[in-house]
Motif scaffolding. Sequence first.
Motif, short mmCIF file in Angstrom:
data_model
loop_
_atom_site.label_atom_id
_atom_site.label_comp_id
_atom_site.label_asym_id
_atom_site.label_seq_id
_atom_site.Cartn_x
_atom_site.Cartn_y
_atom_site.Cartn_z
N THR A 1 0.83 -1.19 0.00
CA THR A 1 0.00 0.00 0.00
C THR A 1 0.88 1.25 0.00
O THR A 1 1.87 1.31 0.70
N ALA B 1 -2.26 -1.02 8.71
CA ALA B 1 -1.65 -0.66 7.42
C ALA B 1 -0.71 0.54 7.57
O ALA B 1 0.38 0.57 7.00
N VAL B 2 -1.12 1.52 8.38
CA VAL B 2 -0.28 2.70 8.60
C VAL B 2 0.96 2.30 9.40
O VAL B 2 2.07 2.77 9.12
N ALA C 1 -2.79 4.43 2.36
CA ALA C 1 -2.95 3.97 3.74
C ALA C 1 -3.50 5.09 4.62
O ALA C 1 -4.43 4.86 5.41
N GLN D 1 -7.10 -0.43 9.52
CA GLN D 1 -6.41 0.63 8.79
C GLN D 1 -5.19 1.13 9.57
O GLN D 1 -4.18 1.52 8.97
N LEU E 1 3.40 0.75 7.08
CA LEU E 1 4.03 1.79 6.27
C LEU E 1 5.20 2.43 7.03
O LEU E 1 6.29 2.59 6.48
#
Length: 123
Positions: free
Chosen positions: A2, A38-39, A7, A35, A42
């Motif tokens: 992503t 996902a961050v 993200a 979510q 990252l």
Amino acid sequence: MTSAATALSELHRALDSPRGPGVVAGNWRWTVRQQMKAVRALLMLESEHPDDAWLSARRGTALRERRALLARIGQLEPEVLQCPDLEDVRNQGLRLLTDINHHLQRLRDMAYDDVELELGGSE
């Protein structure tokens, strides 16, 4: 994989989605938590190894900032699932998003400065 923009956008969308009692709140909590993962992923991808000595101080600051952001995500994740005040959780999440965006902008600025030095800048 992503992208950062995706993200962060997805987390923002999840935080802004309707919150309510019962099943709606449960769905909101679960979506926000996913979510946030996902961050977190990252942020974990950032390099911890400074390449250039002239940027090492700024990279060290960015690394400390990243660690602090990861710690905040770690603190907020359980609150997303347990805190009865969803509006407070939402506000904390939005503040975290703002801080992550500022962090990513500083990383982009460092990358630009690095390239500008290699190419000779505007002089």
